[in-house]
Write a protein that holds these residues in place. Sequence first.
Motif, short mmCIF file in Angstrom:
data_model
loop_
_atom_site.label_atom_id
_atom_site.label_comp_id
_atom_site.label_asym_id
_atom_site.label_seq_id
_atom_site.Cartn_x
_atom_site.Cartn_y
_atom_site.Cartn_z
N GLN A 130 93.01 43.46 34.91
CA GLN A 130 94.48 43.85 34.14
C GLN A 130 95.26 42.43 34.11
O GLN A 130 96.52 42.55 34.24
CB GLN A 130 95.05 44.71 35.24
N ARG B 52 92.28 49.48 43.99
CA ARG B 52 91.20 49.82 42.87
C ARG B 52 91.81 49.95 41.65
O ARG B 52 91.60 49.45 40.56
CB ARG B 52 90.25 50.82 43.36
N SER B 53 93.24 50.60 41.75
CA SER B 53 94.11 51.03 40.48
C SER B 53 94.51 49.77 39.96
O SER B 53 94.99 49.69 38.72
CB SER B 53 95.23 51.81 40.80
N THR B 54 94.69 48.82 40.77
CA THR B 54 95.03 47.32 40.17
C THR B 54 94.29 46.56 39.72
O THR B 54 94.53 45.71 38.56
CB THR B 54 95.93 46.64 41.27
N GLU C 267 89.39 55.49 37.05
CA GLU C 267 89.82 56.62 37.91
C GLU C 267 88.90 57.77 38.09
O GLU C 267 89.13 58.56 39.09
CB GLU C 267 91.10 56.94 37.29
N HIS D 145 92.53 52.38 47.52
CA HIS D 145 92.81 53.15 46.26
C HIS D 145 93.63 52.27 45.49
O HIS D 145 93.63 52.18 44.20
CB HIS D 145 93.47 54.41 46.72
N GLY D 146 94.88 51.74 46.06
CA GLY D 146 95.83 50.96 45.43
C GLY D 146 95.43 49.89 44.82
O GLY D 146 95.60 49.63 43.52
N GLU E 246 87.46 58.17 41.50
CA GLU E 246 88.21 58.56 42.53
C GLU E 246 88.22 59.99 42.96
O GLU E 246 87.94 61.08 42.10
CB GLU E 246 89.74 58.26 42.26
N TRP F 10 94.32 58.06 39.21
CA TRP F 10 95.06 57.06 40.07
C TRP F 10 96.24 57.64 40.66
O TRP F 10 97.12 58.37 39.67
CB TRP F 10 95.50 55.92 39.48
N HIS F 11 96.82 57.37 41.86
CA HIS F 11 97.93 57.80 42.47
C HIS F 11 98.74 56.77 43.11
O HIS F 11 99.02 56.59 44.41
CB HIS F 11 97.70 59.00 43.72
N PRO F 12 99.04 55.82 42.49
CA PRO F 12 99.78 54.59 43.09
C PRO F 12 100.83 54.79 43.65
O PRO F 12 101.16 54.17 44.77
CB PRO F 12 99.89 53.47 41.79
#
Lengths: 308, 292
Positions: free
Chosen positions: B146, B227-229, B236, B224-225, B239, B244-246
Amino acid sequence: MPTVTDPAIHVDGLRMAYGRRTVLDGVSFEIDGGVVALLGPNGAGKTTTVEILEGFRRRDAGTVRVLGADPQRADETWRARVGVVLQSWRDHKRWRVRELLDQLAAAYAPYAAPRGRGAHPTDRLLARVGLTDAAAQRIGTLSGGQRRRLDVAVGLVGRPDLLVLDEPTAGLDPAARREFHELLHEVVDDDGTLVLLTTHDLAEAEVVADRILLLAGGRIVADGSPDALARAVAGPSEVRWSAGGVRHVHSTDDPVGFSRALLTGPDPVDDLEVHHARLEDAYLEIVRRHEADDPLARAATTPSEALR
Amino acid sequence: MTTPTVTASPRTWAVRLGLRRGVTEFGHMLRTAEEVGWNVVIGVALLVYLWTQKDTPVPGADGLTLPELALPGILAATIMFGMTMGPAFALATEVEDGTVLRLRATPRGTTTYSVGMLTAQVLGTLPMLAVLLVPWPFLLGDPMHQGAGGWVALVGWLLLGTLAVLPVGVVAGALCGRPGRVVPFAVAPVVVLAFVSGVFGPPTGLPGWAQGAVQAFPLYWLAHGLRSTTLPAGAEVLEIGGAWHPGLAVAVLAVWAVVGALVAPVLLRRVTSRQTAGAMAARLQAHLQRAA
């Protein structure tokens, strides 16, 4: 700042118990200056007493004022005026000697202006405790004697008005012990710092202290200069002599004056001996009584009662 | 006698001295072979293992490799281990060895000690992060899908994770009281948590109830955070819940951080004021007797 009428340390009716065991049972004393030894057998409550004076332990009852404040409620400016010498041998092992003293000295900077005296410059402090050559050494590599000198340097770093040492020579060999006593005297002579130390070693108390407070059975059972204590305990000195084949014994508080009068008197004197009162005998006697839990000693309310 | 003038308030001054203390201790850490060696050995072992897996594709995720999926979990575990075991060991050890008492005898020393210890522990995770992240792009390719903004967000997650987990270490150290209790009562639970929370990927292999349980802990949400980044769009699906649930991750970590910030100082004060010279003296006596 303490005023003329306010003693540096004022303790009245101090009581402390751990569970059902009473350690301090009405301790009272005042200290104004000099080097004072709190002497007593192991378990007499010496450490508890100094911890209360240092503000590290809450008392059960009694009045305590140190440098004009109650240690339990004293502020950080008060803390800056009290030096504590700890018996530690493991902390800050990775720090270098100078590094630790510099870091600790900095803690006193905000209190220098209100107190009118700030921390010792590290170089001077190192020189005073004889650690100049060890300044760059890691603390974990210091010898036992060096380590203890560092402990004193840490206690002194903020230029305290009161320095408290708990059993400072425990574990030191006789040479290191003597060196330590000399260091202590230099400190007092240079800065006029009031020194309170605990010891269970009578010989040490006699050497370093101007005044001895003897703690036993939860109370101060004797209080005075080493000489005065010895006299109070063992009675006056004894002068023994023989004149014309007859042996004489005379008790006196002034053995020198008495002997001089005797020698310059009309009768010829042989075999003159002066036996000084021995504090050691008295101390051992007191300790023995308290360890035997002697009701006489426990009931004692004045030094003279306790000591006879 | 010159009296240095200090313009900062005494409290600010004590905090500043704490930072200085922490940096000094971090310096000692870097000069201690065992501490550096530990980081290098663990870090290199992980890198070697991941290097053998660098072409292993993750089933169900288009073109994603195992190391790429694993990195966020490894970073989260580094924070979790460093920020719980570090303060727990430091506090339990330094209460016992007299460090805390030494500082307590100086003005505002407890503040200085606390800030210093925490600073040293936070800085102490940097070597491990460096051992992992510096060689990573050369060995395993660019882990960030990203762009540069992703790296900024990654640092943000690591900081938030630190705030969430650091109090846990303080509480553990305060409750353990002795260094010998830290391994069974603080390290062991963290190891178990790390296993079930899924270091090398999301814990989707767990039974449903266990998936729910790990989501109560900060480690899962930090991973999780992260990985979302770092992971590309489409990852996703791997998961729990397939999304994603940032926001939720930030919320859970923030709750841990706030509760920790309320609880940890109370326990820290309790443990730093409990240590007395008498206890120290008793230990010295015991030590001398052992030595004799």
